[in-house]
Motif scaffolding. Structure first.
Motif, PDB file in Angstrom:
ATOM      1  N   ALA A  23     -40.384 -34.251 -37.532  1.00 42.90           N
ATOM      2  CA  ALA A  23     -39.227 -34.386 -36.660  1.00 42.90           C
ATOM      3  C   ALA A  23     -39.092 -33.150 -35.774  1.00 42.90           C
ATOM      4  N   THR A  24     -38.757 -33.378 -34.505  1.00 38.19           N
ATOM      5  CA  THR A  24     -38.612 -32.270 -33.573  1.00 38.19           C
ATOM      6  C   THR A  24     -37.622 -32.665 -32.476  1.00 38.19           C
ATOM      7  N   SER A  25     -37.284 -31.720 -31.625  1.00 42.77           N
ATOM      8  CA  SER A  25     -36.390 -32.036 -30.512  1.00 42.77           C
ATOM      9  C   SER A  25     -37.203 -32.626 -29.356  1.00 42.77           C
ATOM     10  N   TYR A  26     -36.523 -33.315 -28.450  1.00 38.37           N
ATOM     11  CA  TYR A  26     -37.241 -33.909 -27.326  1.00 38.37           C
ATOM     12  C   TYR A  26     -37.871 -32.840 -26.418  1.00 38.37           C
ATOM     13  N   PRO A  27     -37.167 -31.744 -26.086  1.00 43.92           N
ATOM     14  CA  PRO A  27     -37.813 -30.702 -25.272  1.00 43.92           C
ATOM     15  C   PRO A  27     -39.087 -30.153 -25.911  1.00 43.92           C
ATOM     16  N   LYS A  28     -39.083 -29.981 -27.239  1.00 44.59           N
ATOM     17  CA  LYS A  28     -40.285 -29.494 -27.918  1.00 44.59           C
ATOM     18  C   LYS A  28     -41.387 -30.546 -27.877  1.00 44.59           C
ATOM     19  N   LEU A  29     -40.993 -31.810 -27.998  1.00 41.84           N
ATOM     20  CA  LEU A  29     -41.982 -32.881 -27.900  1.00 41.84           C
ATOM     21  C   LEU A  29     -42.666 -32.856 -26.540  1.00 41.84           C
ATOM     22  N   LEU A  30     -41.889 -32.646 -25.477  1.00 41.59           N
ATOM     23  CA  LEU A  30     -42.474 -32.571 -24.138  1.00 41.59           C
ATOM     24  C   LEU A  30     -43.508 -31.460 -24.043  1.00 41.59           C
ATOM     25  N   ARG A  31     -43.187 -30.308 -24.612  1.00 43.16           N
ATOM     26  CA  ARG A  31     -44.142 -29.183 -24.562  1.00 43.16           C
ATOM     27  C   ARG A  31     -45.405 -29.511 -25.349  1.00 43.16           C
ATOM     28  N   ILE A  32     -45.249 -30.200 -26.462  1.00 44.53           N
ATOM     29  CA  ILE A  32     -46.408 -30.590 -27.260  1.00 44.53           C
ATOM     30  C   ILE A  32     -47.308 -31.533 -26.469  1.00 44.53           C
ATOM     31  N   ILE A  33     -46.713 -32.524 -25.820  1.00 46.67           N
ATOM     32  CA  ILE A  33     -47.482 -33.507 -25.066  1.00 46.67           C
ATOM     33  C   ILE A  33     -48.145 -32.866 -23.848  1.00 46.67           C
ATOM     34  N   GLU A  34     -47.403 -32.024 -23.127  1.00 43.11           N
ATOM     35  CA  GLU A  34     -47.941 -31.396 -21.916  1.00 43.11           C
ATOM     36  C   GLU A  34     -49.110 -30.468 -22.221  1.00 43.11           C
ATOM     37  N   SER A  35     -49.015 -29.721 -23.316  1.00 41.57           N
ATOM     38  CA  SER A  35     -50.057 -28.739 -23.646  1.00 41.57           C
ATOM     39  C   SER A  35     -51.132 -29.308 -24.570  1.00 41.57           C
ATOM     40  N   ASP A  36     -50.822 -30.450 -25.215  1.00 41.31           N
ATOM     41  CA  ASP A  36     -51.683 -31.037 -26.244  1.00 41.31           C
ATOM     42  C   ASP A  36     -51.938 -30.036 -27.366  1.00 41.31           C
ATOM     43  N   LYS A  37     -50.932 -29.223 -27.643  1.00 43.90           N
ATOM     44  CA  LYS A  37     -51.007 -28.243 -28.728  1.00 43.90           C
ATOM     45  C   LYS A  37     -49.714 -28.290 -29.540  1.00 43.90           C
ATOM     46  N   PHE A  38     -49.846 -28.037 -30.831  1.00 47.54           N
ATOM     47  CA  PHE A  38     -48.661 -27.916 -31.675  1.00 47.54           C
ATOM     48  C   PHE A  38     -48.568 -26.479 -32.159  1.00 47.54           C
ATOM     49  N   LYS A  39     -47.437 -25.845 -31.915  1.00 49.15           N
ATOM     50  CA  LYS A  39     -47.233 -24.466 -32.355  1.00 49.15           C
ATOM     51  C   LYS A  39     -46.712 -24.455 -33.783  1.00 49.15           C
ATOM     52  N   LEU A  40     -47.472 -23.858 -34.671  1.00 47.10           N
ATOM     53  CA  LEU A  40     -47.069 -23.773 -36.063  1.00 47.10           C
ATOM     54  C   LEU A  40     -46.075 -22.630 -36.273  1.00 47.10           C
ATOM     55  N   THR A  41     -45.417 -22.646 -37.412  1.00 43.92           N
ATOM     56  CA  THR A  41     -44.438 -21.612 -37.753  1.00 43.92           C
ATOM     57  C   THR A  41     -45.132 -20.442 -38.425  1.00 43.92           C
ATOM     58  N   ILE A  77     -35.185 -35.653 -41.748  1.00 40.41           N
ATOM     59  CA  ILE A  77     -35.164 -36.663 -40.682  1.00 40.41           C
ATOM     60  C   ILE A  77     -33.847 -37.430 -40.716  1.00 40.41           C
ATOM     61  N   ARG A  78     -33.429 -37.812 -41.901  1.00 36.82           N
ATOM     62  CA  ARG A  78     -32.246 -38.655 -42.051  1.00 36.82           C
ATOM     63  C   ARG A  78     -30.956 -37.952 -41.611  1.00 36.82           C
ATOM     64  N   LEU A  79     -30.881 -36.639 -41.795  1.00 42.16           N
ATOM     65  CA  LEU A  79     -29.628 -35.927 -41.553  1.00 42.16           C
ATOM     66  C   LEU A  79     -29.390 -35.573 -40.093  1.00 42.16           C
ATOM     67  N   ASP A  80     -30.364 -35.776 -39.224  1.00 43.51           N
ATOM     68  CA  ASP A  80     -30.176 -35.460 -37.803  1.00 43.51           C
ATOM     69  C   ASP A  80     -30.669 -36.628 -36.963  1.00 43.51           C
ATOM     70  N   GLN A  81     -29.746 -37.416 -36.449  1.00 46.60           N
ATOM     71  CA  GLN A  81     -30.102 -38.619 -35.712  1.00 46.60           C
ATOM     72  C   GLN A  81     -30.531 -38.326 -34.273  1.00 46.60           C
ATOM     73  N   ASN A  82     -30.474 -37.070 -33.845  1.00 45.93           N
ATOM     74  CA  ASN A  82     -30.835 -36.728 -32.468  1.00 45.93           C
ATOM     75  C   ASN A  82     -32.289 -36.279 -32.328  1.00 45.93           C
ATOM     76  N   LEU A  83     -33.001 -36.234 -33.431  1.00 46.39           N
ATOM     77  CA  LEU A  83     -34.381 -35.781 -33.382  1.00 46.39           C
ATOM     78  C   LEU A  83     -35.331 -36.900 -32.972  1.00 46.39           C
ATOM     79  N   THR A  84     -36.418 -36.522 -32.332  1.00 40.67           N
ATOM     80  CA  THR A  84     -37.531 -37.445 -32.147  1.00 40.67           C
ATOM     81  C   THR A  84     -38.454 -37.277 -33.352  1.00 40.67           C
ATOM     82  N   VAL A  85     -39.224 -38.312 -33.654  1.00 44.04           N
ATOM     83  CA  VAL A  85     -40.103 -38.265 -34.821  1.00 44.04           C
ATOM     84  C   VAL A  85     -41.529 -38.576 -34.393  1.00 44.04           C
ATOM     85  N   ILE A  86     -42.444 -37.720 -34.786  1.00 45.26           N
ATOM     86  CA  ILE A  86     -43.864 -37.915 -34.497  1.00 45.26           C
ATOM     87  C   ILE A  86     -44.530 -38.478 -35.747  1.00 45.26           C
ATOM     88  N   ARG A  87     -45.184 -39.624 -35.591  1.00 47.17           N
ATOM     89  CA  ARG A  87     -45.956 -40.183 -36.706  1.00 47.17           C
ATOM     90  C   ARG A  87     -47.400 -39.701 -36.578  1.00 47.17           C
TER      91      ARG A  87
END
Length: 214
Positions: A23-41, A77-87
């Motif tokens: 689960a992530t925010s929509y702005p973060k999802l956009l960055r993931i899609i645009e860069s085709d990279k996922f930034k780990l913690t 995932i369940r506690l925040d209904q504003n998140l986007t979810v990546i499968r």
């Protein structure tokens, strides 16, 4: 103390489930899609006490992680209904990356108060590198939160900047052949075939209804 080498070589390494969710925010999802990279913690820079203590116990503070849920019923995932979810395709993740299981609830209870009803078990991808590249090859679907979209439309209307940026991101997902899901009448994320959005026209039509109060 369990050494990192032990973890990586498989003594406590566990494969992630065949299908996992992040689960992530929509702005973060956009960055993931645009860069085709996922930034780990970074476990060295994490602001979460649970993560820091877990990293110290395993002696992996110099590593990076990505948390994934085994089910859409995950508390995170369940506690925040504003998140986007990546499968994600867990089999492909297993082929290219290292992972381990993490019983968040059991571990956290050792040193902090936690809601007795909170129960969370997750898988964690572990890497020496701060990014997962070519990330789109692992994505098998994106669930968009209707609540988030309603809020974007409600603020400025369908001609507002927020909604227009949303359309640009969705169009990019279609270009990359990444399936998009949204159940407009549900509070629970779902990747059911009936929730799949097949085209930009369909997405625009459904979200356009939001501006009319459904």
């Amino acid at each position: 103390m369990i050494r990192l080498r032990t973890l990586i070589e498989g003594v406590i390494e566990e494969r992630v489930s065949d299908v996992v969710y992040h689960a992530t925010s929509y702005p973060k999802l956009l960055r993931i899609i645009e860069s085709d990279k996922f930034k780990l913690t970074s476990l060295r820079e994490t602001g979460w006490e649970v993560d820091a203590k877990w990293a110290d116990e395993l002696n992996i503070r110099d590593y990076y992680v990505m948390s994934v849920a085994r089910s859409l019923s995950s508390e995170f995932i369940r506690l925040d209904q504003n998140l986007t979810v990546i499968r994600l395709d867990g089999r492909k993740l297993n082929s290219n990356l290292k992972s381990t299981a993490f019983d968040y609830t059991h571990f956290a209870k050792r040193f902090t108060d936690i809601d007795p009803g909170f129960d969370e078990m997750e898988d964690r991808i572990i890497s020496r590198k701060p990014h997962i590249t070519n990330f789109s090859k692992y994505i098998t679907g994106i669930y968009l939160s209707p609540d988030y979209i309603r809020r974007k439309i409600g603020k400025d209307g369908i001609l507002g900047a927020g909604y227009q940026m949303l359309l640009i991101g969705v169009e990019e997902l279609f270009k990359r052949d990444i399936p998009i899901y949204m159940c407009k009448d549900s509070k629970t994320p779902s990747f059911s075939p009936k929730c799949r959005i097949e085209s930009m026209d369909e997405f625009a039509a459904i979200t356009g209804e939001f501006s009319k109060g459904d």
